[in-house]
Enzyme design. Structure first.
Site, PDB file in Angstrom:
ATOM      1  N   GLU A 173      46.795  34.988  33.687  1.00 19.08           N
ATOM      2  CA  GLU A 173      46.364  33.884  34.543  1.00 19.08           C
ATOM      3  C   GLU A 173      47.608  33.052  34.841  1.00 19.08           C
ATOM      4  O   GLU A 173      48.191  32.461  33.932  1.00 19.08           O
ATOM      5  CB  GLU A 173      45.291  33.087  33.795  1.00 19.08           C
ATOM      6  CG  GLU A 173      44.486  32.179  34.675  1.00 19.08           C
ATOM      7  CD  GLU A 173      43.858  32.888  35.870  1.00 19.08           C
ATOM      8  OE1 GLU A 173      43.216  33.937  35.693  1.00 19.08           O
ATOM      9  OE2 GLU A 173      44.030  32.389  36.994  1.00 19.08           O
ATOM     10  N   SER A 174      47.991  33.035  36.109  1.00 19.12           N
ATOM     11  CA  SER A 174      49.282  32.437  36.442  1.00 19.12           C
ATOM     12  C   SER A 174      49.365  30.952  36.112  1.00 19.12           C
ATOM     13  O   SER A 174      50.425  30.459  35.720  1.00 19.12           O
ATOM     14  CB  SER A 174      49.620  32.686  37.910  1.00 19.12           C
ATOM     15  OG  SER A 174      48.599  32.230  38.744  1.00 19.12           O
TER      16      SER A 174
ATOM     17  N   GLU B 145      49.981  49.342  33.637  1.00 20.88           N
ATOM     18  CA  GLU B 145      49.865  49.565  32.191  1.00 20.88           C
ATOM     19  C   GLU B 145      48.440  49.927  31.791  1.00 20.88           C
ATOM     20  O   GLU B 145      48.202  50.396  30.689  1.00 20.88           O
ATOM     21  CB  GLU B 145      50.343  48.316  31.423  1.00 20.88           C
ATOM     22  CG  GLU B 145      49.396  47.133  31.387  1.00 20.88           C
ATOM     23  CD  GLU B 145      49.265  46.379  32.706  1.00 20.88           C
ATOM     24  OE1 GLU B 145      49.891  46.781  33.700  1.00 20.88           O
ATOM     25  OE2 GLU B 145      48.505  45.388  32.729  1.00 20.88           O
TER      26      GLU B 145
ATOM     27  N   ARG C 263      47.501  34.119  45.602  1.00 17.08           N
ATOM     28  CA  ARG C 263      46.612  34.381  44.465  1.00 17.08           C
ATOM     29  C   ARG C 263      45.235  34.838  44.926  1.00 17.08           C
ATOM     30  O   ARG C 263      44.739  34.370  45.955  1.00 17.08           O
ATOM     31  CB  ARG C 263      46.423  33.116  43.629  1.00 17.08           C
ATOM     32  CG  ARG C 263      47.672  32.611  42.963  1.00 17.08           C
ATOM     33  CD  ARG C 263      47.336  31.432  42.065  1.00 17.08           C
ATOM     34  NE  ARG C 263      46.453  31.842  40.983  1.00 17.08           N
ATOM     35  CZ  ARG C 263      45.701  31.001  40.277  1.00 17.08           C
ATOM     36  NH1 ARG C 263      45.687  29.722  40.541  1.00 17.08           N
ATOM     37  NH2 ARG C 263      44.941  31.463  39.301  1.00 17.08           N
TER      38      ARG C 263
ATOM     39  N   ILE D  58      42.998  43.602  39.566  1.00 23.31           N
ATOM     40  CA  ILE D  58      42.074  42.645  38.946  1.00 23.31           C
ATOM     41  C   ILE D  58      42.383  41.256  39.498  1.00 23.31           C
ATOM     42  O   ILE D  58      43.422  40.675  39.177  1.00 23.31           O
ATOM     43  CB  ILE D  58      42.217  42.643  37.403  1.00 23.31           C
ATOM     44  CG1 ILE D  58      41.999  44.057  36.848  1.00 23.31           C
ATOM     45  CG2 ILE D  58      41.234  41.656  36.781  1.00 23.31           C
ATOM     46  CD1 ILE D  58      42.381  44.218  35.383  1.00 23.31           C
ATOM     47  N   ARG D  59      41.516  40.751  40.352  1.00 21.01           N
ATOM     48  CA  ARG D  59      41.740  39.457  41.030  1.00 21.01           C
ATOM     49  C   ARG D  59      43.214  39.339  41.434  1.00 21.01           C
ATOM     50  O   ARG D  59      43.914  38.390  41.114  1.00 21.01           O
ATOM     51  CB  ARG D  59      41.297  38.293  40.124  1.00 21.01           C
ATOM     52  CG  ARG D  59      39.788  38.241  39.961  1.00 21.01           C
ATOM     53  CD  ARG D  59      39.320  37.140  39.031  1.00 21.01           C
ATOM     54  NE  ARG D  59      39.830  37.335  37.688  1.00 21.01           N
ATOM     55  CZ  ARG D  59      40.652  36.508  37.076  1.00 21.01           C
ATOM     56  NH1 ARG D  59      41.052  35.406  37.659  1.00 21.01           N
ATOM     57  NH2 ARG D  59      41.071  36.771  35.858  1.00 21.01           N
TER      58      ARG D  59
ATOM     59  N   HIS E  66      47.910  46.730  37.957  1.00 22.02           N
ATOM     60  CA  HIS E  66      48.185  46.835  36.512  1.00 22.02           C
ATOM     61  C   HIS E  66      48.532  48.272  36.148  1.00 22.02           C
ATOM     62  O   HIS E  66      47.664  49.012  35.688  1.00 22.02           O
ATOM     63  CB  HIS E  66      46.942  46.402  35.723  1.00 22.02           C
ATOM     64  CG  HIS E  66      46.684  44.940  35.756  1.00 22.02           C
ATOM     65  ND1 HIS E  66      47.117  44.087  34.763  1.00 22.02           N
ATOM     66  CD2 HIS E  66      46.067  44.173  36.670  1.00 22.02           C
ATOM     67  CE1 HIS E  66      46.766  42.855  35.061  1.00 22.02           C
ATOM     68  NE2 HIS E  66      46.126  42.876  36.215  1.00 22.02           N
TER      69      HIS E  66
ATOM     70  N   CYS F 164      50.950  41.730  38.720  1.00 19.96           N
ATOM     71  CA  CYS F 164      49.826  40.836  39.013  1.00 19.96           C
ATOM     72  C   CYS F 164      50.246  39.366  38.850  1.00 19.96           C
ATOM     73  O   CYS F 164      51.063  38.883  39.617  1.00 19.96           O
ATOM     74  CB  CYS F 164      48.616  41.220  38.184  1.00 19.96           C
ATOM     75  SG  CYS F 164      47.079  40.699  38.946  1.00 19.96           S
TER      76      CYS F 164
HETATM   77  N1  GLN Z   1      44.114  35.976  39.454  1.00 18.94           N
HETATM   78  C1  GLN Z   1      45.169  35.804  38.509  1.00 18.94           C
HETATM   79  C2  GLN Z   1      46.075  34.644  38.875  1.00 18.94           C
HETATM   80  O1  GLN Z   1      45.996  34.165  39.950  1.00 18.94           O
HETATM   81  C3  GLN Z   1      45.990  37.065  38.382  1.00 18.94           C
HETATM   82  C4  GLN Z   1      45.144  38.144  37.827  1.00 18.94           C
HETATM   83  C5  GLN Z   1      45.871  39.167  37.025  1.00 18.94           C
HETATM   84  O2  GLN Z   1      47.018  38.983  36.617  1.00 18.94           O
HETATM   85  N2  GLN Z   1      45.186  40.234  36.754  1.00 18.94           N
HETATM   86  O3  GLN Z   1      46.865  34.240  38.085  1.00 18.94           O
END
Ligand code: GLN
Length: 186
Positions: A49-50, A167, A100, A129-130, A165, A80
């Site tokens: 989560e940034s 990994e 984002r 993922i998002r 991702h 990500c």
């Molecule tokens: N949605 C997250 C963000 O904005 C990033 C998601 C992720 O790293 N899988 O930080």
């Protein structure tokens, strides 16, 4: 020579990266404080989560040491949220703006096979993922791969960033690419 790769471990899925690096024969060190950046041959900033990661970087006084390490030519891979951390609005190392949750908040996760320039042996199976995408980029940024015309894999000299991702899909070719980058500043 065995390379020593730091994985920023403030938050997010750093363990999967460390495991993948070790499987490739590299050494992995979890990075939590500036002292952990000593003698690194490469660095990974993982997904997570940034906003939380930014706060951790501030709290630990890591922003400037991270910038110095990468500006000195140390190869880096951001995945990500890691791509977001490297962009103009965060650490300011990549000449890009990462948007984002660009694919929409509802689309929390999807998978796609994408061709990534510089990665041979067929498309990469990518888990999003998002995820962010690259909304803007400067002339030194090379687009390595896209989804629906949005850049999701980029390179700028010794810096790599992907929206997905690698990994998590068991595909270590991007990690191999990172290990193959000459750390002399390109
Ligand atoms: N949605 C997250 C963000 O904005 C990033 C998601 C992720 O790293 N899988 O930080």
């Amino acid at each position: 020579m065995t390379k020593l790769v730091g994985v920023l471990a403030l938050q997010g899925d750093f363990e999967a990266h460390a495991k993948m690096l070790r499987a490739l024969g590299a050494r992995a060190r979890e990075v939590r404080v500036p002292d952990d950046l000593r003698d690194l041959d490469a660095l990974i900033i993982p997904g997570g989560e940034s906003t939380v990661m930014s706060l951790g970087i501030e709290r630990e006084g890591l922003a400037e040491p991270l910038r110095e390490l990468v500006r000195a030519g140390t190869p880096v891979l951001g995945t990500c949220a890691g791509m977001i951390m490297l962009d103009r609005d965060h650490l300011g190392l990549l000449d890009v703006i990462a948007r984002r949750n660009a694919f929409g908040r509802q689309v929390r996760s999807f998978e796609a096979d994408i061709d990534v320039k510089g990665v041979s042996g067929g498309p990469m199976h990518a888990v999003f993922i998002r995820a962010p995408w690259v909304a803007e980029h400067g002339p030194e940024v090379e687009i390595l791969g896209s989804v629906e015309a949005h850049p999701v894999a980029i390179r700028q000299g010794h810096m790599l960033a992907v929206s997905f991702h690698p990994e998590l899909s068991g595909d270590s070719r991007l990690h191999e690419l990172l290990l193959a980058i000459d750390g002399s500043g390109e």
